[in-house]
Each structure stands twice: as structure tokens, then as C-alpha cells.
Design a protein around this motif. Sequence first.
Motif, PDB file in Angstrom:
ATOM      1  N   UNK A  52       5.530  59.029  19.330  1.00 45.36           N
ATOM      2  CA  UNK A  52       6.772  59.453  18.678  1.00 45.36           C
ATOM      3  C   UNK A  52       6.477  60.308  17.442  1.00 45.36           C
ATOM      4  N   UNK A  53       5.489  59.913  16.648  1.00 51.74           N
ATOM      5  CA  UNK A  53       5.135  60.735  15.481  1.00 51.74           C
ATOM      6  C   UNK A  53       4.735  62.139  15.921  1.00 51.74           C
ATOM      7  N   UNK A  54       3.990  62.210  17.031  1.00 51.47           N
ATOM      8  CA  UNK A  54       3.549  63.520  17.529  1.00 51.47           C
ATOM      9  C   UNK A  54       4.748  64.334  18.007  1.00 51.47           C
ATOM     10  N   UNK A  55       5.700  63.679  18.705  1.00 46.59           N
ATOM     11  CA  UNK A  55       6.897  64.370  19.181  1.00 46.59           C
ATOM     12  C   UNK A  55       7.704  64.893  17.987  1.00 46.59           C
ATOM     13  N   UNK A  56       7.822  64.075  16.950  1.00 49.37           N
ATOM     14  CA  UNK A  56       8.526  64.491  15.737  1.00 49.37           C
ATOM     15  C   UNK A  56       7.867  65.711  15.108  1.00 49.37           C
ATOM     16  N   UNK A  57       6.526  65.700  15.031  1.00 51.54           N
ATOM     17  CA  UNK A  57       5.811  66.843  14.450  1.00 51.54           C
ATOM     18  C   UNK A  57       6.088  68.113  15.250  1.00 51.54           C
ATOM     19  N   UNK A  58       6.058  67.988  16.595  1.00 55.24           N
ATOM     20  CA  UNK A  58       6.320  69.167  17.427  1.00 55.24           C
ATOM     21  C   UNK A  58       7.712  69.735  17.172  1.00 55.24           C
ATOM     22  N   UNK A  59       8.685  68.833  16.895  1.00 52.73           N
ATOM     23  CA  UNK A  59      10.063  69.284  16.613  1.00 52.73           C
ATOM     24  C   UNK A  59      10.243  69.662  15.143  1.00 52.73           C
ATOM     25  N   UNK A  60       9.197  69.497  14.324  1.00 52.78           N
ATOM     26  CA  UNK A  60       9.308  69.812  12.903  1.00 52.78           C
ATOM     27  C   UNK A  60      10.170  68.825  12.138  1.00 52.78           C
ATOM     28  N   UNK A  61      10.272  67.587  12.642  1.00 51.61           N
ATOM     29  CA  UNK A  61      11.138  66.599  11.989  1.00 51.61           C
ATOM     30  C   UNK A  61      10.297  65.418  11.494  1.00 51.61           C
ATOM     31  N   UNK A  62      10.556  65.003  10.252  1.00 47.01           N
ATOM     32  CA  UNK A  62       9.780  63.915   9.651  1.00 47.01           C
ATOM     33  C   UNK A  62      10.305  62.551  10.085  1.00 47.01           C
ATOM     34  N   UNK A  63       9.954  62.160  11.317  1.00 49.54           N
ATOM     35  CA  UNK A  63      10.370  60.839  11.812  1.00 49.54           C
ATOM     36  C   UNK A  63       9.904  59.740  10.873  1.00 49.54           C
ATOM     37  N   UNK A  64      10.692  58.679  10.777  1.00 50.54           N
ATOM     38  CA  UNK A  64      10.258  57.534   9.982  1.00 50.54           C
ATOM     39  C   UNK A  64      10.658  56.231  10.669  1.00 50.54           C
ATOM     40  N   UNK A  65       9.698  55.318  10.882  1.00 51.22           N
ATOM     41  CA  UNK A  65      10.063  53.978  11.323  1.00 51.22           C
ATOM     42  C   UNK A  65      10.568  53.219  10.097  1.00 51.22           C
ATOM     43  N   UNK A  66      11.713  52.580  10.225  1.00 52.11           N
ATOM     44  CA  UNK A  66      12.321  51.949   9.040  1.00 52.11           C
ATOM     45  C   UNK A  66      12.516  50.459   9.202  1.00 52.11           C
ATOM     46  N   UNK A  67      12.153  49.899  10.350  1.00 54.15           N
ATOM     47  CA  UNK A  67      12.364  48.458  10.492  1.00 54.15           C
ATOM     48  C   UNK A  67      12.103  48.013  11.912  1.00 54.15           C
TER      49      UNK A  67
END
Lengths: 336, 336
Positions: free
Chosen positions: B284-299
Amino acid sequence: MNERQIIDHIATLVNQADERLLKGIGDDCAVVAKDGRLVWLLTVDTIIEGVHFDPTFHPPEKLGRKVVSVNVSDIGAMGGRPLFALLSVGLPRTFDPSWFRAFARGLADGCREYGCLLIGGDTVASPQGFNCSLTVIGEAAIDQVVYRNGARPNDAIWVSGPLGFAAAGLELLRRRLDVASPALAPLLAKHLDPPARVELGRQLGESGLVHAMMDLSDGLATDLAHLCKQSGVGARIAAWDLPISPALIEAARLTGANPEQWAVGGGEDYELLFTAAADAHDHLLALGRRCGLPFAPIGTIVEGAGVVLLRRGADETLEECEIAYQGYDHFYGNIG
Amino acid sequence: MNERQIIDHIATLVNQADERLLKGIGDDCAVVAKDGRLVWLLTVDTIIEGVHFDPTFHPPEKLGRKVVSVNVSDIGAMGGRPLFALLSVGLPRTFDPSWFRAFARGLADGCREYGCLLIGGDTVASPQGFNCSLTVIGEAAIDQVVYRNGARPNDAIWVSGPLGFAAAGLELLRRRLDVASPALAPLLAKHLDPPARVELGRQLGESGLVHAMMDLSDGLATDLAHLCKQSGVGARIAAWDLPISPALIEAARLTGANPEQWAVGGGEDYELLFTAAADAHDHLLALGRRCGLPFAPIGTIVEGAGVVLLRRGADETLEECEIAYQGYDHFYGNIG
């Protein structure tokens, strides 16, 4: 900008190129190919307190039913049957929950009557008064869809029932005139809770007899002008063939109105307006009888443009009067 | 009756039985089977002047784009892509045609950006202010649709970007505070013209990694409570993992607000909220990087019910605070 100019302006901004889109802005519904055999029909209508209904005399349950009717009417007017609906309601912060529950009951009732499933929605606060948009998705066989643009010269022009009832009913309700009279009840009902001619529209689509069709929401003069413009033809209407009922004449007497103006310019009758070849006359009359509806041929499609109303003058000469678009426009009120 | 009670009431009135209806009221979109392979996604949203936007600081072109974004966001939140839109606009009798033309330009621009074709609509007069409903129809592969009800205990909870920006931006705009500061511009933009995470949602659906998903329109505390209720689970959120940016903290300093309250209760961020198994973390972090979005797990999703926010107290003890539904409700304003 009036309503037509607004719609035209939006249409020019939108690129309509998509192989699945068989019809975009400009008919009763948008038409999208589902597969080689079926299409989906999509339509949306909004009602706003103070513009489309007066809560002081419009019972909420009837209003809920009407929201469904005016939408499924567009599906029927293209020969389809409704499947699904999405609702968006705007409620004032001070809304009465019992009013809303009655409205929702009527809406659910209307959905059941027309075989339409409410599948989603949205609620928002409204700063003033109640408003509500319903989107309806319907279905039709691809070869049974009837568009506005198929009218041909020499077609007969038909309406599926009496004209002017909704406008007359609204006027009686506004003035609190004889609203308990049984003779006038059909007029009031036509404003408060009009039936939609969905089953009729489907049968007309299936019959293959009808060249062009739409529902009467803005009044004959405006709606027939739309149909003629889309078809590249004109129309001649005979005043003496307009289905003007004794009840309409009585309402006109009570209010000092002109029944012909109601029949020509009054909106919201939700009858079907359609054209067919002259030799379909007997088939159509029979179809109307089976549906229990008093079909009436009211005129003829002609080459050219415009909508002409023919009247017999005092000395039996014919008067011609151009009436195109002299109906109801939400931005200018009833000018019929 | 608040917004949830109204929706719940309507849902109880409606018979949801139809073999084609895969999901009715209760998710971002209704889901209807198109054939064995594809579904149609249907959603509607309304914006009303004075409730959802303030014309004194909301440029009409950005408002037109936003009307599209907030709707296609619902399509993306289920893993689909938008196809068609139907528009209903209510215009006050005194509306400014140049304002409306700019709005329509923005709307057409938004439709183009998200690949959505405007295929129909309706215009009505509004007694007060501008309002607009957009219905959007989208499409997805039947096995790539992500519902709200799939969250499982031990899932990680993710958001696709920073929280609270739209609420902070709105507050700055309302107070006319530092609205020209480049550092605060992303906050203003998030209220005026938020991007919809449609391409991301589609990729998440395609990835097969995501168990439950929705878009953040009413704020984390309310939207996560919906997702948990639909999934029959609870959630624990770590305050220290919330994506609270320096810009949000600066806006809070300027207005005397609490940035955590904005992040938890502020509506209209239109980021995606989703859950996935813990071992999907790196994918998921890699997918977020490809989309240019700073994904964050929050809980984390837990057994049970409710949404708990964990905070570190002064002496490093953990405080637990129930926050379910403490977000934006159109009938009560922002109570986050």
C-alpha cells in the motif's frame, strides 16, 4: 437567460461523444446502451417549495407520490419502464418530522406503484423550504424507444387525455375555490397527485406505431414546440379538437380564466403527446380504450417550423395563431 | 431527526428486494449488476448556497468543479470509474448569467478531468440562492468493488492524505485570515476545489488488498463510525499517527482552533478511508507513492463497536476517548 437558454448553454459545454450514449441532453431522458438489446433511460427532476408546490394546500403524502410520478413520466414518455431511483432531499432546519414521514410514505408508495426501487440518496439542510431531486433510471428495448425527433409531415398529433387540468386545479387550490366539489376533484387531483402514463408509454413503444413522443410537463404550446424543433417540422392544432372538458370550463367560469389558454399553455398535465401516421388512427383509439384513456387527435404535423393554433372565427373563417413556446417557463411563470 | 435518522427512515420504507440490486442505501454508491462481469455505481449529492458554499468567497468555476469532485469521489471510493452525470440546478430569479456561465465552465471542466459525460439535466427556479444536485453513474468490475462492510479485526486503517484541510480552509476563508499565504493555500484549495481520489480508488479496488473503503466527506469520526457499523467492528485510532500537517497547525494557531479536532471531526476532505490486512502495509505504501499520495496508517480495526481515539497523556499514560459520529452533520454543524 431563461430555462431553455440555460439548458442550451450547458449542452454546448459538454462533449457528447461516447459510443454508448444514444441520446444526451434534449429529450425526456438520456439514453445509454446497456447491451445490443436494451438501453437505460436516465432522468432527473427537482421540486422546490414555493415554486412547484404550496405546502399550505399540498398534502405531503400526495407530494411524495407526485415526485415519483413526474419522474417516471419521463421514462414512460420514451417507451420504457422505471427500475431504480435516487433521492436527494433538502430539509429546512425547522422541518416537521411528521410532515417528512408522510412525504416519505407517499414517495415509497409511488415507487411501489410504478415498480421503481429507491436505491440511494442524500439529505442536506435547506436554508429555506423543502426541496427534492429524484433521479430515475429505467429500461427499454433498444428498438422500442420513442424519441422526440421522429415526427414526420402528415403525422397525426395525439394527446393521451384532457388538457389544462393541472393548471386549473392549481388555480382553484390557490384561490380556495369550490375545492370540495366532486365535479372539480379531477382537476385538483391532477395538480396534487398526477398519474404518470408509464404503462401506456410502454405499450405505445411496443406497438411500433408512434413516431415521436414526450410527456406534457410545460404545456402543449411549449412541449409541442420542442418536439417539432427536434423533428425539424411544424404543427397545426385545431382548437375545436382540443380535449377541453366540462370540468375545465366550469373551473374557468369560477376563476374568470380562459379554458383554451389552460389547455394550450397550462403545465404539469403529464399526459403523453405523440405523433403517428394517419393510418394508425383506429389502432391507437383501440389501444387508448384498452388503457381506459380518452385519446384525442388534435392536429397534424406539417413541413416547416412553428406551432399554429387554428380557431374558427365568428364568420366561420379560420384564424391562425402562432403559439410555439407560449407555455410554462419556471423563470417567467405561466404565460399561456 | 438528524441526517442519519432521515436516511434510516427512508431506507425502512423501501423494499430493497431486486436481484440486480447488489447494494442499496448505506454505502457511497448504490450498486446494480449490469451483467455477470460489470456493475453500475450510482450516487447523488446536492450543494446548497449558504449551507455548502459561501458565494462571497467561492469562485463559481471552482464550485462547478467541486460539484463534480464530491460526486465522483463516491464512485472512486467503491473502486469504480465515473461514466455519466445528470445535473439539476436551481437558480434564483435574479441570478447573474456570468456567474452561472463560470459555474458551468467549471462543471464541464471537472467532468472532462474525471472522464464523466454530462448526459442530461433539469433547471428550476429557486426561491433563495443557488442549489445543484448531480447524479453520477459509474462502472466497476464486479469483483473489484470495495464496500464499507468488509473491515475485519486486526485490519490496519488508512487514509490517503492529510486530514482537516477542508475544515481549516473554510475557517480561514470565513474569517478572511491570511488567505494569500502560500503555506495555507493547500487548505483553502481543499475547501474550494478538492481533488477526488478516483484513480487511486480504482487502483485500490484492482489491487484486491482493500477490505473496506469509503470517502471522507463527513469527517473521520463520523465516516469511520459508519464503516465500523456496516462491518460490525470497532476501531482504535492513534492520535499521534493522524496526518496533521504543519499547515494545519499554523491555521489552528491563527484561528485559535484545535488541529486534532479538525483532523478528527472536519468534513469534506474527500480523501479515501480504507482498511487492509497488516501484511499489505508495504504494497500500500508503494501504491501511494506511485499515486503521489502520502498514505498514512492511523489505527486498527478491533472486535466490538465504536471508534476510540487514543492519546498519550502528560505522564505517558494512554487516554481513550470515544469519538464515533462526532463529525459534521448538516443539521447540527461541525461538532468535531
